[in-house]
Motif scaffolding. Structure first.
Motif, mmCIF file in Angstrom:
data_model
loop_
_atom_site.group_PDB
_atom_site.id
_atom_site.type_symbol
_atom_site.label_atom_id
_atom_site.label_comp_id
_atom_site.label_asym_id
_atom_site.label_seq_id
_atom_site.Cartn_x
_atom_site.Cartn_y
_atom_site.Cartn_z
ATOM 1 N N THR A 10 -1.846 7.743 -3.804
ATOM 2 C CA THR A 10 -3.051 6.955 -3.554
ATOM 3 C C THR A 10 -2.652 5.574 -3.046
ATOM 4 O O THR A 10 -1.608 5.034 -3.427
ATOM 5 C CB THR A 10 -3.891 6.823 -4.831
ATOM 6 O OG1 THR A 10 -3.075 6.255 -5.876
ATOM 7 C CG2 THR A 10 -4.413 8.175 -5.267
ATOM 8 N N CYS A 11 -3.486 5.001 -2.193
ATOM 9 C CA CYS A 11 -3.140 3.732 -1.560
ATOM 10 C C CYS A 11 -4.366 2.855 -1.426
ATOM 11 O O CYS A 11 -5.434 3.324 -1.020
ATOM 12 C CB CYS A 11 -2.527 3.999 -0.174
ATOM 13 S SG CYS A 11 -2.190 2.509 0.799
ATOM 14 N N TRP A 12 -4.200 1.578 -1.766
ATOM 15 C CA TRP A 12 -5.220 0.566 -1.495
ATOM 16 C C TRP A 12 -4.703 -0.382 -0.419
ATOM 17 O O TRP A 12 -3.552 -0.851 -0.486
ATOM 18 C CB TRP A 12 -5.518 -0.274 -2.747
ATOM 19 C CG TRP A 12 -6.317 0.421 -3.801
ATOM 20 C CD1 TRP A 12 -6.810 1.691 -3.779
ATOM 21 C CD2 TRP A 12 -6.696 -0.146 -5.069
ATOM 22 N NE1 TRP A 12 -7.479 1.962 -4.940
ATOM 23 C CE2 TRP A 12 -7.439 0.859 -5.751
ATOM 24 C CE3 TRP A 12 -6.499 -1.377 -5.683
ATOM 25 C CZ2 TRP A 12 -7.960 0.648 -7.028
ATOM 26 C CZ3 TRP A 12 -7.016 -1.589 -6.952
ATOM 27 C CH2 TRP A 12 -7.751 -0.582 -7.620
ATOM 28 N N VAL A 13 -5.532 -0.652 0.560
ATOM 29 C CA VAL A 13 -5.301 -1.743 1.495
ATOM 30 C C VAL A 13 -6.132 -2.915 1.000
ATOM 31 O O VAL A 13 -7.354 -2.823 0.916
ATOM 32 C CB VAL A 13 -5.709 -1.344 2.930
ATOM 33 C CG1 VAL A 13 -5.830 -2.571 3.818
ATOM 34 C CG2 VAL A 13 -4.701 -0.367 3.518
ATOM 35 N N VAL A 14 -5.468 -4.006 0.633
ATOM 36 C CA VAL A 14 -6.148 -5.164 0.054
ATOM 37 C C VAL A 14 -6.091 -6.321 1.046
ATOM 38 O O VAL A 14 -5.013 -6.712 1.500
ATOM 39 C CB VAL A 14 -5.501 -5.590 -1.279
ATOM 40 C CG1 VAL A 14 -6.243 -6.783 -1.872
ATOM 41 C CG2 VAL A 14 -5.502 -4.420 -2.263
ATOM 42 N N PRO A 69 -8.805 3.385 -11.977
ATOM 43 C CA PRO A 69 -7.392 3.788 -11.893
ATOM 44 C C PRO A 69 -6.646 3.082 -10.766
ATOM 45 O O PRO A 69 -7.181 2.940 -9.671
ATOM 46 C CB PRO A 69 -7.476 5.299 -11.641
ATOM 47 C CG PRO A 69 -8.812 5.502 -10.973
ATOM 48 C CD PRO A 69 -9.729 4.483 -11.581
ATOM 49 N N TRP A 70 -5.423 2.684 -11.090
ATOM 50 C CA TRP A 70 -4.628 1.936 -10.135
ATOM 51 C C TRP A 70 -3.992 2.859 -9.109
ATOM 52 O O TRP A 70 -3.657 4.005 -9.425
ATOM 53 C CB TRP A 70 -3.544 1.121 -10.856
ATOM 54 C CG TRP A 70 -4.106 0.228 -11.917
ATOM 55 C CD1 TRP A 70 -3.918 0.306 -13.264
ATOM 56 C CD2 TRP A 70 -4.976 -0.895 -11.702
ATOM 57 N NE1 TRP A 70 -4.612 -0.677 -13.913
ATOM 58 C CE2 TRP A 70 -5.269 -1.437 -12.986
ATOM 59 C CE3 TRP A 70 -5.534 -1.490 -10.577
ATOM 60 C CZ2 TRP A 70 -6.096 -2.537 -13.153
ATOM 61 C CZ3 TRP A 70 -6.354 -2.595 -10.745
ATOM 62 C CH2 TRP A 70 -6.619 -3.110 -12.018
ATOM 63 N N PRO A 71 -3.790 2.380 -7.903
ATOM 64 C CA PRO A 71 -3.182 3.216 -6.872
ATOM 65 C C PRO A 71 -1.665 3.306 -7.051
ATOM 66 O O PRO A 71 -1.050 2.511 -7.775
ATOM 67 C CB PRO A 71 -3.535 2.466 -5.584
ATOM 68 C CG PRO A 71 -3.556 1.032 -6.017
ATOM 69 C CD PRO A 71 -4.122 1.033 -7.413
ATOM 70 N N ASP A 72 -1.078 4.269 -6.366
ATOM 71 C CA ASP A 72 0.382 4.354 -6.344
ATOM 72 C C ASP A 72 0.986 3.278 -5.444
ATOM 73 O O ASP A 72 2.105 2.821 -5.678
ATOM 74 C CB ASP A 72 0.820 5.730 -5.834
ATOM 75 C CG ASP A 72 0.300 6.851 -6.700
ATOM 76 O OD1 ASP A 72 0.585 6.844 -7.911
ATOM 77 O OD2 ASP A 72 -0.409 7.737 -6.167
ATOM 78 N N LEU A 73 0.230 2.884 -4.425
ATOM 79 C CA LEU A 73 0.741 1.952 -3.423
ATOM 80 C C LEU A 73 -0.320 0.928 -3.064
ATOM 81 O O LEU A 73 -1.484 1.285 -2.844
ATOM 82 C CB LEU A 73 1.165 2.732 -2.166
ATOM 83 C CG LEU A 73 1.520 1.935 -0.912
ATOM 84 C CD1 LEU A 73 2.759 1.066 -1.158
ATOM 85 C CD2 LEU A 73 1.761 2.884 0.262
ATOM 86 N N VAL A 74 0.072 -0.339 -3.008
ATOM 87 C CA VAL A 74 -0.794 -1.421 -2.543
ATOM 88 C C VAL A 74 -0.171 -2.018 -1.287
ATOM 89 O O VAL A 74 1.007 -2.417 -1.302
ATOM 90 C CB VAL A 74 -0.957 -2.525 -3.606
ATOM 91 C CG1 VAL A 74 -1.746 -3.711 -3.038
ATOM 92 C CG2 VAL A 74 -1.640 -1.981 -4.846
ATOM 93 N N LEU A 99 3.418 -3.820 -1.551
ATOM 94 C CA LEU A 99 3.943 -4.353 -0.302
ATOM 95 C C LEU A 99 3.078 -5.527 0.116
ATOM 96 O O LEU A 99 1.854 -5.389 0.245
ATOM 97 C CB LEU A 99 3.915 -3.296 0.802
ATOM 98 C CG LEU A 99 4.076 -3.841 2.231
ATOM 99 C CD1 LEU A 99 5.498 -4.342 2.466
ATOM 100 C CD2 LEU A 99 3.686 -2.807 3.274
ATOM 101 N N GLN A 100 3.693 -6.675 0.331
ATOM 102 C CA GLN A 100 2.975 -7.844 0.824
ATOM 103 C C GLN A 100 3.436 -8.130 2.245
ATOM 104 O O GLN A 100 4.628 -8.305 2.509
ATOM 105 C CB GLN A 100 3.238 -9.063 -0.074
ATOM 106 C CG GLN A 100 2.279 -10.213 0.163
ATOM 107 C CD GLN A 100 0.856 -9.894 -0.283
ATOM 108 O OE1 GLN A 100 0.643 -9.142 -1.229
ATOM 109 N NE2 GLN A 100 -0.118 -10.463 0.421
ATOM 110 N N ILE A 101 2.486 -8.143 3.180
ATOM 111 C CA ILE A 101 2.793 -8.407 4.582
ATOM 112 C C ILE A 101 2.524 -9.876 4.879
ATOM 113 O O ILE A 101 1.490 -10.413 4.484
ATOM 114 C CB ILE A 101 1.956 -7.502 5.504
ATOM 115 C CG1 ILE A 101 2.298 -6.028 5.257
ATOM 116 C CG2 ILE A 101 2.178 -7.844 6.962
ATOM 117 C CD1 ILE A 101 1.442 -5.057 6.050
#
Length: 311
Positions: A10-14, A69-74, A99-101
């Motif tokens: 699972t992934c969130w784009v923040v 629920p928290w994602p596997d990837l942010v 991951l912070q871009i």
């Protein structure tokens, strides 16, 4: 670059909802082949004023609140997203990979991975440095866009895409520059496909239309031909102010010429000089010729780094 896709993650784009930074995150998610949910957040006080330095974030520090629920990837970018990434990492018990871009302006050790372009100063063991900004340009997307605007594909080759930004904090697009550009474009051998932006300004757009009546000039109505222009172009011209458009153009593998504007900024100048040194970008002086280079693949480079670290 062949990348093994992430499965069952699972992934969130923040993001803060700013298109440029959000698209960088989406580009990495697409390179990973992962489904993602976009979380556009704002910060409540005092975090709004003191982020990213305050810390001690809570669920209600954000609007809307961030909850499990928290994602596997942010995958996150933008100043406000820094606090969100840090909070999710802590609230998930460290299970969410963050991951912070772009330069977070705090210790990169707060994240699992930080991705910065060459012209940003942050470096570290968990920092990956890209040549430019990650973007959504891929060979597959360009192939798919070639036939989306028949009026462009019908233009005689060579086709010249001209991507025009405009005035910003660092740059100014003056009427004098626009008139000079139009005179140069009028001497170019090829079909002109031009897309101004909202920052170009009405007066400059009028100069374009009056000076180049035979050119295709996108007027902002209907579907945006941006991808089709990149796909169909034999040569691309882009104004110096837009790091995102320069990054996009240099991800096509096609010759890219930079149109100079008044002003500048040391960080953006560093990007220009780096891409010129790589042989990817050239300055526009009125003459155009074809040349070759290896297309940038910055989103794919970041995606590969995530896969290696999430094993």
């Amino acid at each position: 670059m062949n990348i093994r896709k992430i499965e069952n993650q699972t992934c969130w784009v923040v993001s803060e909802g700013i298109a440029g930074t959000e698209n960088q995150c989406i580009a990495v998610a697409e390179a990973l082949g992962v489904s993602f949910e976009i979380k556009r957040i704002t910060l409540r006080e005092p975090w709004k004023s003191l982020s990213p330095y305050l810390g001690f974030e809570q669920a209600w520090s954000f609007s809307p609140a961030l909850c499990p629920p928290w994602p596997d990837l942010v995958i996150a970018s933008g100043r406000k997203s820094i606090a969100a990434s840090r909070y999710i990492k802590r609230a998930s018990g460290g299970k969410a990979f963050t991951l912070q871009i772009q330069d977070p302006r705090i210790d990169p050790a707060a994240f699992d991975l930080v991705a910065v372009p060459y012209h940003d100063p942050t470096r570290g063991e968990n920092v990956i440095v890209t040549d430019a900004a990650p973007n959504r340009i891929t060979p597959e997307k360009l192939i798919g866009a070639r036939d989306s605007f028949p009026e462009l594909s019908a233009l005689p080759a060579p086709r010249i895409a001209v991507l025009i930004g405009g005035s910003s904090k660092a740059y100014t697009l003056t009427p004098e520059i626009m008139r000079k550009l139009c005179a140069q474009l009028g001497d170019v051998n090829g079909s002109l496909m031009i897309t101004p932006s909202r920052r170009t300004g009405a007066d400059n757009v009028k100069i374009l239309k009056d000076s180049l009546p035979g050119a295709y000039i996108y007027d902002g109505n209907g579907d945006n031909p941006y991808f089709a222009m990149l796909a169909l172009a034999d040569i691309i011209l882009v104004t110096a102010d837009s790091t995102s458009m320069i990054s996009d153009a240099c991800s096509t593998g096609k010759p890219v010429y930079m149109i100079g504007l008044e002003g500048g900024h040391p960080r953006i100048d560093a990007l220009h000089n780096h891409l010129i040194d790589l042989g990817v970008l050239r300055r526009f002086d009125g003459d155009l010729e074809t040349y070759s280079y290896e297309a940038l693949q910055d989103a794919q480079k970041i995606a590969q780094a995530i896969i290696e670290r999430m094993k």
